[in-house]
Enzyme design. Structure first.
Site, PDB file in Angstrom:
ATOM      1  CD  GLU A 277      -3.343   0.647   2.047  1.00  0.00           C
ATOM      2  OE1 GLU A 277      -3.689  -0.737   2.180  1.00  0.00           O
ATOM      3  OE2 GLU A 277      -3.927   1.386   2.392  1.00  0.00           O
ATOM      4  CD  GLU A 280      -2.558   1.048  -4.614  1.00  0.00           C
ATOM      5  OE1 GLU A 280      -2.788   0.182  -3.691  1.00  0.00           O
ATOM      6  OE2 GLU A 280      -3.727   1.553  -5.352  1.00  0.00           O
ATOM      7  CB  CYS A 297      -7.636  -3.219   5.304  1.00  0.00           C
ATOM      8  SG  CYS A 297      -7.009  -1.903   6.052  1.00  0.00           S
ATOM      9  CB  SER A 317      -5.499   0.989  -1.603  1.00  0.00           C
ATOM     10  OG  SER A 317      -4.698  -0.123  -1.744  1.00  0.00           O
ATOM     11  CE  LYS A 356     -11.463  -8.161   7.499  1.00  0.00           C
ATOM     12  NZ  LYS A 356     -10.331  -7.604   6.557  1.00  0.00           N
ATOM     13  CD  GLU A 359     -12.243  -8.926   2.699  1.00  0.00           C
ATOM     14  OE1 GLU A 359     -12.174  -9.475   3.864  1.00  0.00           O
ATOM     15  OE2 GLU A 359     -11.475  -8.146   2.246  1.00  0.00           O
ATOM     16  CD  GLU A 364     -15.482  -9.360  -6.614  1.00  0.00           C
ATOM     17  OE1 GLU A 364     -16.572  -9.094  -7.293  1.00  0.00           O
ATOM     18  OE2 GLU A 364     -15.421  -9.629  -5.608  1.00  0.00           O
ATOM     19  CB  CYS A 500     -10.422  -4.432  13.646  1.00  0.00           C
ATOM     20  SG  CYS A 500     -10.123  -3.762  11.861  1.00  0.00           S
TER      21      CYS A 500
END
Lengths: 570, 154, 666
Positions: A277, A280, A297, A317, A356, A359, A364, A500
């Site tokens: 990251e 990036e 994230c 990102s 999650k 996710e 993907e 989190c």
């Protein structure tokens, strides 16, 4: 202000409510609808107290103190009122506590015990509503709902999602997405804040316990588990420990005893995420890329932007979230190293998060196989530990396996809001200057406030950064981006308030004080680690050398980066 | 009729127009469809769950089309003490629907209303805003027969 | 020149505000600054014409409020139009609001040139030719239709033998203060309102008083909120006036939802300018520049009239910017309520205007500090606002003279149920319930006995004969377990079951509970179930548990009612149990008959009834046996029949169909 509460004189602050005063004075007043930090709705009436001169009982959560006020929090009248309210709730409740996910951890159940409810004084019709089990993350059981409205307020006022609301009126009212749709067909982001704020079993995570047990019991499967940073400062609570107790080593022990073949640390790929990251970001800065860059994230946040601000997707990102990176590496790098067929590997992530779960099944994220096969919340892990007959408190510490077990302080702070930003800055600073930051603790982005902003000068480059948690707070920044007048370079976004550590998969119920303690524990781990920058993680360096090449390489892109979808809504 | 002109009359992104705009859409369309509620949500920038929550809160809003004849039974106190429950039961039996429902052929909708203020002719019902008072079971049967005849002729 | 507006441009120079001058000269005050002689004469002329003092052609005034329309006023209106055309008689037809005598609708007033205005009751379309022939053409009175005449100074022109309408028993004990114009003037005519002294109170307030003086005046008058609670109106205004804010709102609660009350509607339909005037005065006193009238959508006529009222008042410069040239601004909008009784609760009403579910929130903060859109707001109901103009016009001491020590002024009641003269009555505070029911209301019809009167709607209580000599004021009513409420008065006779009545109100409240707070949402449901169980027959109980529950319910009912009252969030819940508690208090033996004997003494609770055939009356015609859907009636032709109780489902078919009145219930 001088006030008499239960015949005892005390001092109160002007403007405060009876409830906060009582709390300070060590008087326990039960609440159900009350949510710290939000304006009181006064709907459950369980917190009523007697105030001299008032015709009726008053709700202590909403009633401000005044000079000379005389309060009784525990009179027979008050107790009878509270007991009746509990009895009324139970009368319209399935009363199937033995089979309920909240058995032993239910606010209604505790109140019934505290107030000595021993028979069903009132009986009659009950609300009949179908369960909603279709979403990959969250189960809804409207029959168990007591309509305290906490989930609705969190969803609207804190998360700004508004997936659910109270519909109909009076006895017929219930909580649902519009048109009685299921959560998986509406713009719900699965953050799970509703779950951690639900006092009863009306909202819960979709359990993956069974499929994980099945995988463990399947001799053909090599079951690999990884643990997110925020889990290690919260799991102890499920075993009676103080919030903020660090139980990393005990978790590893427990996971081994449960029967996982390999125990990795998601912190490893948190460090890896920072390498990708930060690279990036520097790339975008140097090559005139799209700015500000938004972190990626938090899967609830990803779904939010996909639904509500699809025009801003190019700002995200492209990095996968850490556990997804880890999953991809387990099924490639680790599989190669261990010479295991990736098809036989079953990756389990222990996450503080319900999103999650959703996710992990995004198409993907994975090519031939999903990067991650199952996601357990902190709560599910606790249940599995209990189920396995493990006395958690007596466990010795154990250590994560190589090669995906090493981590730095930069990784663990991912667990707290602002941590990703701080970790990225540590590495960006090192990359740009070749030396560590003078003060490694970058305090402006720490803390539980919803929006934290800072400017930092690295080698002549002035970066304008923000760290945002709680989805309501992000709209302002996204509107700026949409209108093309955002002056930020880098924005960290965490869906859940506090990040989190207060995720939708954490021990119940959500409470700002607990979150604060978990946060302190996170920074304590960071402080005590010898290495505090992701670039210092030797296992990560080895990974690049042996497998990926360099950050943002072609292979890194294939395995560690992803793309997003427009999910336009009307 | 198109609801487009309705939206033009109201400012966008203003949650306080929610109820008037729903009222006007219902006046035009006869009811609130999911599609229109979605549109209103987008227009007011409110979550659609909130629009649905409001639409299901108030007695006035209906999420299904209404019948050709809307029968409103007054359930005010004066009508009650003069036997409006019998009036309601009779209508429910005759039409084969409960209050709040519409017959399958979309001819009749049956509703209750809290006092229409015609207490002097209690018990009273209104059929498409025309009042019928001093009702008895027999009168209702006659009344329905005449309306049924009417719908057949149409 | 027919309207006052026509005068504005021509007859006054621009040294003064024309409307101000108009109101001055209509009320005979001011120094006539800027007036000229011809102007004053013209005003007088128009006034006389408007008030029908000098009408040249017959004027027919037809009561076309909702109750009039429900009784067929439109058909009467159409008949007059047609017949007058046929007979080629020139006459003006005006539709007015409700004079309050609903039992006598359709009411048609006739004002012949040179004759006093006469009021005819119960006019049907078929009466129209006779009225035209006798009264319009022959100038004769139709005695049996006459309610009375409105006396004028101009003399009665041979109609002296007719009683003035105030002497009619229905009107005699009433005192029309708020309703003075209802049914008398054309509610859609601002000129008629002005000619009756309208907007004079407003002018006094705006041009001669400071806001705090207006508050003081209303305080001295002792006006208390007419919506139920009885809070001092001026106190509310003062609280909001003292809260510092750039923006303040004034709201009129016209969401009359009490199922048995229609006072507000009558005023809204019959004299809407009075409400608007009261609101402007209140807005000036508290410092609001924007107001809302939150009106039930079920009152389409009221809404239509309000719209016209606001438009006309704005045209006359009485609303909008720079009212009466004083620099005071006030805009008024109408919001249609979407149907929720709980929106009568002020915080719920505020949420509704804001576009939310009408759910109340805890107070404090009170709306006077933080109300609509978070700004200081005052909410009063229709009748409260309608009292304000007359206080300003006639002064606080005049007003405080009416009523009792602590309850000043008059109160409007919607009198209905088992009473002869159903209608709208306005009485001074302090009269007794007995006077209203028996003197004004004419007592109980059909030779039945009075049993109870429900006052205060679903929040009030049912009072038996033993306490109907209670004086009507806020405190006395509370003492006997009822409350003023909004003003519904439903009379019940011996054929009303009090358990059924309590059940009815609980059903209403239960379905109107917003569902926010637990005691109201869950508690009213359980109370209703307890009451329902009391009215069921043992036949419909499938298990023993159920009959146990039935007794349990009776044991726990008061406890539950008490908790609902003590802990509910808003007034709706806090008063929800009142009908149960008051009927339990006054009619406990009726509950016990239901519980122990499974009998409904009033013969209302169908499941508890037993059908019998009077063998003396039964002719054996077999009709009942044919009609019985259960074949529960046996008997040979031409011989007395018999009902098998076990089979009977109490559908009442036999009784309604019997031609010989031979079937009775116990």
């Amino acid at each position: 202000m001088r006030i008499t509460i239960n015949d005892k004189e005390c001092w109160a602050n002007p403007g405060e409510t009876i409830l906060t005063l009582a709390e300070r004075e060590g008087i326990k007043i039960p609440t159900l609808c009350y949510l710290k930090g939000l304006s009181p709705t006064g709907s459950c009436r369980i917190c009523v107290v007697e105030v001299e001169g008032q015709r009726n009982l008053v709700p202590s959560c909403a009633f401000p103190v005044y000079e000379g006020m005389k309060i009784k929090t525990n009179s027979p009248k008050v107790r009878r009122a509270r007991k009746t309210i509990i009895e009324l709730l139970i009368a319209n409740h399935p009363q199937d506590c033995l089979f309920c996910v909240r058995n032993g951890n239910c606010e209604l159940q505790s109140l019934a015990a505290e107030y000595g409810v021993q028979s069903l004084r009132y009986q009659g019709e009950r609300r009949v509503r179908k369960q909603d089990v279709a979403s990959p993350s969250i189960l809804r059981d409207p029959e168990k709902c007591i309509l305290c409205g906490r989930c609705v307020r969190i969803c609207h006022e804190v998360q700004n999602v508004g997936a659910i609301d109270i519909v109909e009126r009076g006895f017929k009212s219930y909580i649902t997405p519009a048109f009685n749709n299921s959560l998986n067909t509406i713009p719900c982001v699965f953050c799970g804040q509703c779950v951690v704020n639900c006092p009863v079993g009306a909202l819960s995570e979709k359990s993956h316990e069974k499929i994980v047990w099945n995988a463990i019991n399947d001799p053909k499967k090599h079951v690999v588990v990884q643990v997110a940073p925020a889990v290690r400062v919260a799991l102890g609570e499920e075993f009676g420990m103080e919030p903020g107790t660090v139980v990393t080593g005990k978790i590893v022990s427990a996971l081994r005893r449960i029967g996982f073949d390999t125990v990795f640390d998601t912190n490893f790929s948190a460090d890896l995420t920072i390498m990708e990251e930060a690279t990036e970001l520097l790339g975008r800065l140097n090559n005139g890329g799209v700015l500000p860059m938004l972190t990626s994230c938090s899967p609830g946040w990803i779904k939010y932007i996909e639904h509500f601000y699809p025009d801003c997707l190019k700002n995200l990102s492209t990095c996968k979230s850490p556990h997804e990176m880890q999953g991809a590496l387990i099924k490639s790098y680790y599989a190669e190293k261990k010479k295991i067929n990736p098809a036989d590997i079953f990756v389990v992530s222990i996450m503080p998060c319900t999103a999650k779960k959703y996710e992990a099944q995004r198409p993907e994220l994975g090519e031939d196989y999903q990067d991650v096969d199952a996601v357990l919340t902190t709560r599910e892990l606790a249940r599995m530990i209990k189920n396995a007959g493990i006395d958690f408190n007596k466990l010795n510490d154990d250590y994560f396996d190589d090669p995906l077990g090493e981590s730095t302080g930069a990784a663990v702070i991912f667990g707290s809001a602002g941590g990703v930003m701080e970790a990225a800055l540590r590495t960006a600073h090192y990359t740009l200057t070749g030396r560590e930051m003078d003060n490694i603790d970058f305090r402006p982005v720490r803390g539980l406030e919803g929006v934290k902003e800072a400017e930092i000068n690295i080698n002549g480059t002035c970066l304008r950064i923000a760290a945002v948690n709680g989805l309501k707070n992000i709209d302002h920044f996204l509107d700026q981006i949409k209108d093309g007048n955002s002056s930020y370079h880098f924005i960290e976004v965490m869906a859940c308030p506090g990040g989190c550590i207060n995720g939708g998969g954490q021990p119940l119920p959500s409470d700002p004080e607990k979150t604060e303690k978990r946060m302190q524990a996170i920074y304590k781990i960071d402080r005590e680690l010898p290495k505090r920058g992701s670039h210092q993680n030797e296992s990560v360096q080895r990974l690049y050398k042996e497998f990926l090449g360099e950050p943002n390489s072609h292979k890194a892109h294939e395995l560690l980066h992803t793309h997003y979808l427009r999910r336009d809504i009307e | 009729m198109d609801t487009k002109q309705i939206y033009e009359k109201y400012p966008a992104n203003d949650p306080s127009i929610l109820i008037p705009i729903l009222q006007e859409i219902q006046e035009t369309e006869g009811y609130l469809s999911e599609e229109e509620m979605q549109k209103v949500a987008g227009f007011t920038r409110l979550p659609v769950s909130r629009v649905y929550g409001v639409a299901t809160f108030y007695n006035q809003f209906r999420l299904q089309p209404l019948g050709e004849y809307v029968i409103r039974v007054c359930r005010g106190t004066a009508c009650h003490v003069k036997g409006s429950l019998d009036v309601l039961t009779t209508l429910e039996n005759e039409l084969g629907i409960k209050a709040g429902e519409t017959t399958k052929d979309l001819k009749f909708s049956l509703e209750t209303v809290a006092c229409i203020g015609a207490c002097s002719i209690a018990p009273v019902i209104s059929i498409n805003d025309e009042y019928h008072g001093h009702l008895t079971v027999k009168k209702i049967q006659k009344l329905l027969a005449s309306f049924r005849k009417k719908t057949k002729e149409d | 020149m027919d309207t006052f507006k026509d005068l504005f441009a021509e007859l006054w120079n621009d040294s003064g505000n024309p409307v101000k001058l108009l109101i001055d000269s209509l009320n005979g005050v001011g120094e006539n600054k800027g007036h000229n002689e011809s102007g004053i004469n013209a005003v007088q002329k128009i006034k006389n014409n408007i008030l029908l003092e000098t009408n040249r052609e017959p004027v027919l005034l037809i009561g076309m409020g909702t109750c009039g329309l429900a009784n067929g006023a439109q058909k009467v209106y159409d008949a007059f139009v047609e017949q007058l055309k046929q007979k080629n008689i020139k006459a003006r037809i005006v539709s007015t609001g409700c004079v309050g005598y609903c039992a006598k609708e359709v009411i048609v007033d006739i004002k012949l040139p040179g004759h006093p205005r006469i009021s005819y009751a119960e006019v049907k379309p078929e009466d129209v030719p006779e009225i035209i022939e006798k009264t319009l053409i022959q100038k004769q009175i139709i005695q049996d239709k006459t309610l009375g005449i409105y006396k004028t100074n101009a003399g009665n022109n041979g109609w002296d033998h007719v009683e003035p309408i105030e002497q009619n028993p229905f009107f005699r004990k009433q005192k029309k203060v708020v309703l003075e114009n209802c049914g008398v003037i054309d509610p859609e005519s601002i000129d008629q309102y002005l000619a009756k002294g309208g907007y004079y109170g407003l002018m006094k307030a705006l041009t001669r008083m400071k806001p705090e003086e207006v508050i003081g005046e209303v305080m001295d008058a002792g006006l208390r909120g007419r919506g139920g609670g009885g809070f001092l109106t001026a106190k509310k205004w003062e609280l909001a006036a003292n809260t510092k804010s750039e923006k303040k709102y004034l709201i009129c609660n016209a969401d009359e939802g009490d199922p048995g009350a229609f006072m507000d509607r009558a005023v809204l339909e019959g004299d809407p300018h009075r409400i608007v005037e009261g609101m402007i005065i209140a807005a000036y006193a508290m410092g609001a520049d924007e107001g809302y009238i939150y009106c039930r959508a079920e009152y389409p006529l009221a809404i239509k009239r309000l719209e016209k009222t606001i438009k006309d008042a704005t045209d006359y410069g009485l609303l909008g910017d720079n009212i009466l040239g004083t620099g005071f601004n006030f805009k008024l909008k109408i919001k249609k309520g979407a149907g929720a009784f709980v929106c009568g609760e002020e915080t719920a009403l505020i949420h509704s205007i804001e576009g939310k579910r009408g759910m109340p929130r805890p107070r404090p903060p009170f709306p006077s500090e933080s109300g609509l859109f978070g700004k200081p707001s005052v909410i009063n109901n229709v009748e409260t606002f309608a009292n304000v103009p007359v206080i300003l016009r006639n002064g606080a001491s005049w007003y405080a003279h009416i009523g009792t020590e602590n309850s000043k002024g008059t109160k409007i009641f919607a009198l209905s149920g088992k009473v002869r003269n159903v209608g709208l009555v306005e009485v001074p505070m302090g009269v007794t319930l007995r006077e209203i029911i028996f003197d004004i209301g004419g007592g109980i019809p059909d030779n039945k006995k009075f049993k109870a009167v429900q006052i205060g709607g679903p929040s009030g209580g049912a009072l038996p004969e033993s306490v109907i000599d209670t004086k009507i004021d806020y405190e006395s009513l509370k003492k006997v377990g009822a409350m003023m409420g909004s003003g519904g008065l439903v009379v019940m006779d011996e054929s009303t079951c009090m358990v059924d009545l309590a059940k009815y109100f609980m059903d209403f409240i239960q379905s109107e509970s917003c569902g926010k707070c637990i005691p109201c949402r869950e508690g009213t449901k359980r109370l209703l179930e307890i009451l329902k169980r009391l009215t069921t027959s043992h036949r419909s109980e499938v298990s023993q548990d159920e009959s146990l529950l039935r007794f349990q319910g009776m044991v726990y009912m008061e406890r539950l009612a008490d908790v609902i009252k003590n802990t509910s969030l808003c007034g709706l819940g806090q008063t929800a149990a009142n009908p149960v508690l008051s009927t339990l208090h006054y009619f406990r033996e009726e509950y016990e008959a239901h519980l122990y004997d499974r009998k409904c003494p009033a013969g209302v609770c169908r499941e508890l009834l037993t059908y019998h055939i009077d063998t003396d009356k039964c002719t054996g015609c077999t009709l009942c046996a044919k009609k019985c859907p259960q074949n529960a009636i046996l008997g040979e032709i031409k011989k007395a029949h018999y009902i098998i109780d076990e089979k009977c489902i109490r559908c009442d078919q036999c009784r309604t169909n019997c031609k010989f009145d031979a079937i009775y219930v116990e």
